[in-house]
Scaffold this motif. Structure first.
Motif, short mmCIF file in Angstrom:
data_model
loop_
_atom_site.label_atom_id
_atom_site.label_comp_id
_atom_site.label_asym_id
_atom_site.label_seq_id
_atom_site.Cartn_x
_atom_site.Cartn_y
_atom_site.Cartn_z
N MET A 91 68.68 23.18 -12.21
CA MET A 91 68.15 23.21 -13.58
C MET A 91 66.95 24.14 -13.71
SD MET A 91 67.67 19.95 -16.12
CE MET A 91 69.44 19.58 -16.01
N GLU A 92 66.06 24.12 -12.72
CA GLU A 92 64.91 25.02 -12.77
C GLU A 92 65.37 26.47 -12.84
OE1 GLU A 92 61.07 26.35 -10.00
OE2 GLU A 92 62.50 24.86 -9.27
N ALA A 93 66.38 26.83 -12.02
CA ALA A 93 66.90 28.20 -12.00
C ALA A 93 67.54 28.56 -13.33
CB ALA A 93 67.89 28.37 -10.86
N VAL A 94 68.25 27.62 -13.95
CA VAL A 94 68.88 27.86 -15.25
C VAL A 94 67.81 28.15 -16.30
CG1 VAL A 94 70.15 26.77 -17.13
CG2 VAL A 94 70.98 26.56 -14.79
N LEU A 95 66.76 27.34 -16.32
CA LEU A 95 65.70 27.53 -17.31
C LEU A 95 64.98 28.86 -17.13
CD1 LEU A 95 64.17 23.93 -17.44
CD2 LEU A 95 65.93 24.93 -18.91
N GLU A 96 64.93 29.33 -15.87
CA GLU A 96 64.31 30.63 -15.60
C GLU A 96 65.23 31.79 -15.99
OE1 GLU A 96 63.45 30.45 -11.46
OE2 GLU A 96 61.59 29.32 -11.73
N THR A 121 61.19 21.33 -12.35
CA THR A 121 62.02 21.57 -13.54
C THR A 121 61.20 21.43 -14.81
OG1 THR A 121 64.00 20.77 -12.39
CG2 THR A 121 64.06 20.77 -14.80
N LEU A 122 60.40 20.38 -14.89
CA LEU A 122 59.57 20.16 -16.08
C LEU A 122 58.50 21.25 -16.21
CD1 LEU A 122 59.17 16.28 -15.91
CD2 LEU A 122 60.84 17.61 -17.21
N GLN A 123 57.97 21.68 -15.07
CA GLN A 123 56.98 22.76 -15.10
C GLN A 123 57.60 24.07 -15.57
OE1 GLN A 123 55.44 22.74 -11.09
NE2 GLN A 123 53.94 21.13 -11.51
N ALA A 124 58.85 24.33 -15.16
CA ALA A 124 59.54 25.54 -15.61
C ALA A 124 59.74 25.51 -17.12
CB ALA A 124 60.88 25.68 -14.90
N ALA A 125 60.13 24.35 -17.66
CA ALA A 125 60.31 24.23 -19.10
C ALA A 125 59.01 24.52 -19.83
CB ALA A 125 60.82 22.83 -19.45
N GLU A 126 57.91 24.00 -19.30
CA GLU A 126 56.62 24.23 -19.92
C GLU A 126 56.23 25.70 -19.83
OE1 GLU A 126 52.01 22.54 -19.60
OE2 GLU A 126 53.65 21.59 -18.50
N GLU A 127 56.46 26.30 -18.65
CA GLU A 127 56.09 27.70 -18.45
C GLU A 127 56.82 28.63 -19.40
OE1 GLU A 127 56.37 31.11 -14.91
OE2 GLU A 127 56.69 28.99 -14.44
N TYR A 128 58.10 28.34 -19.67
CA TYR A 128 58.90 29.22 -20.51
C TYR A 128 58.91 28.79 -21.99
CZ TYR A 128 60.41 31.45 -16.24
OH TYR A 128 60.41 32.14 -15.04
N GLY A 129 58.05 27.87 -22.33
CA GLY A 129 57.91 27.49 -23.73
C GLY A 129 59.11 26.76 -24.30
N ILE A 130 59.81 26.02 -23.45
CA ILE A 130 61.01 25.30 -23.89
C ILE A 130 60.61 23.92 -24.40
CG2 ILE A 130 63.22 24.32 -23.12
CD1 ILE A 130 63.16 26.54 -20.89
#
Length: 292
Positions: A91-96, A121-130
Motif C-alpha cells: 500500500m505504501e508503494a501504491v500511494l507513492e 503507510t499512514l505517513q505516506a498518505a500524509e506526505e502525499y496529501g492524501i
C-alpha cells in the motif's frame, strides 16, 4: 523502452497483469489481482478506479505492474480492509506511485504504532496529501456511476484479539450489478451481516472471505449472498491450504462458479448489460467464461 508485457513475451513468462482493454470493456469491472497469498481488488467504473487492499510486500512490484497494465493513472480510493501485512504490504508503494484522492481506513484506534508497515503507510498518505477517512457503517463513496457502501465497520473492541474481524465489509453496486468484499472477516462478522441485512445481502460477485478459509464463508452466509461467481485470492501451495476444500464444496453447492488466483492468475469479471464475463490471465488462449 519495452513495457513489462513486452519483456514477458520475449522471455515467454506468464504475466498476471490484467488487460486494460478487458478492464475497460464493460460497464463495470472487478479485477482480483494475483498478489500471492494476499488480497488486492481493483474496481473500475466509468474510468474511475478503487483499489481494495494491496497484497504483500513480496508482491509489491507485481501489484504496481498490474495497476499500470489495467490502465490506472489515478486512484480515486484506496481501501484498507484491515492492517494485516498480506493486505497492506504494497500500500505504501501504491500511494507513492499513483496519485490517490482518498485512503479509506478501518477503525485503527490504538493500532497505529503496533505495526511499522501500517505506520509507514499512514505517513505516506500524509506526505502525499492524501485524505484519510475512517469508514463507518453505512458510509457511501461514489465511484463513477457506482457506489461503494460500508456494510459493517467493526471497532477494535468488537474485533478483540482477532484483527481479521476488524475487516471493513464492503458492497459495490452499479446498476443491477453487486459485488461484496468482506476482507478476512470470519464467521462471527458474517453472522452480524446476516442479522443486520438478511436477504438484502444478495450479490452477483463475492470475494471469498479470508482467502477461502473455513473460518469464513459459512453455509448460511453464502446461501443468503447467493452469488453467481466467487473468487478466492490465494497463493499457490500456500501454508494455510487456502481455499479450504469445505469452502469449495459450499460454493459448488450454491451453484456458483469458483475461481482462484493461485490457479487462474488475475481474475477480471466484467459486467455489461446484465451479464458477467470472466477473463483469467492464466488461460493460454483468449477464451472467456460468460454468466447470465
Amino acid at each position: 523502452m519495452p513495457t513489462w508485457e513486452d519483456l514477458y513475451d520475449r522471455l515467454d513468462i506468464q504475466s498476471s497483469t490484467p488487460d486494460a482493454e478487458v478492464v475497460a470493456s464493460g460497464d463495470t469491472s472487478v479485477s482480483f489481482l494475483d498478489v500471492g497469498q494476499g488480497d488486492a481488488v481493483l474496481i473500475c467504473q466509468d474510468g474511475e478506479f478503487c483499489l481494495i487492499d494491496a497484497g504483500t510486500s513480496d508482491s509489491e512490484e507485481q501489484l504496481l505492474r498490474s495497476l499500470e497494465g489495467a490502465g490506472v493513472e489515478r486512484l480515486k480510493y484506496v481501501v484498507m480492509t484491515h492492517p494485516h501485512s498480506d493486505h497492506i504490504g504494497g500500500m505504501e508503494a501504491v500511494l507513492e506511485a499513483f496519485p490517490t484522492d482518498t485512503l479509506i481506513l478501518p477503525d485503527l484506534d490504538g493500532l497505529e504504532e503496533q505495526s511499522a508497515m501500517l505506520e509507514r503507510t499512514l505517513q505516506a498518505a500524509e506526505e502525499y496529501g492524501i485524505a484519510q477517512v475512517q469508514a463507518t457503517t453505512g458510509a457511501t463513496y461514489l465511484l463513477g456511476g457506482g457506489q461503494l457502501e460500508v456494510l459493517l465497520a467493526p471497532t477494535p473492541e468488537e474485533a478483540g484479539d482477532n484483527l481479521n474481524n476488524l475487516s471493513l465489509c464492503l458492497r459495490f453496486t452499479a446498476g443491477s450489478f453487486c459485488f461484496v468484499d468482506t476482507g478476512d472477516a470470519e464467521s462471527e462478522v458474517e453472522e452480524q451481516l446476516v442479522q443486520r441485512y438478511w436477504y438484502g445481502l444478495d450479490a452477483d460477485l463475492f470475494k471469498a472471505g479470508h482467502h477461502g478459509s473455513n473460518t469464513s464463508n459459512t453455509e448460511d452466509f453464502l446461501s443468503i449472498l447467493d452469488p453467481e461467481i466467487v473468487v478466492a485470492s490465494c497463493g499457490l501451495d500456500n501454508d494455510y491450504g487456502h481455499p479450504h476444500a469445505e469452502v469449495v464444496e459450499r460454493v459448488e453447492n450454491i451453484g456458483a462458479a469458483f475461481y482462484r488466483t493461485d490457479l487462474d492468475g488475475t481474475v477480471t469479471v466484467v459486467s455489461h448489460d446484465g451479464t458477467m464475463q470472466v477473463d483469467c490471465t492464466a488461460w493460454d488462449d483468449q477464451q472467456s467464461d460468460q454468466a447470465a
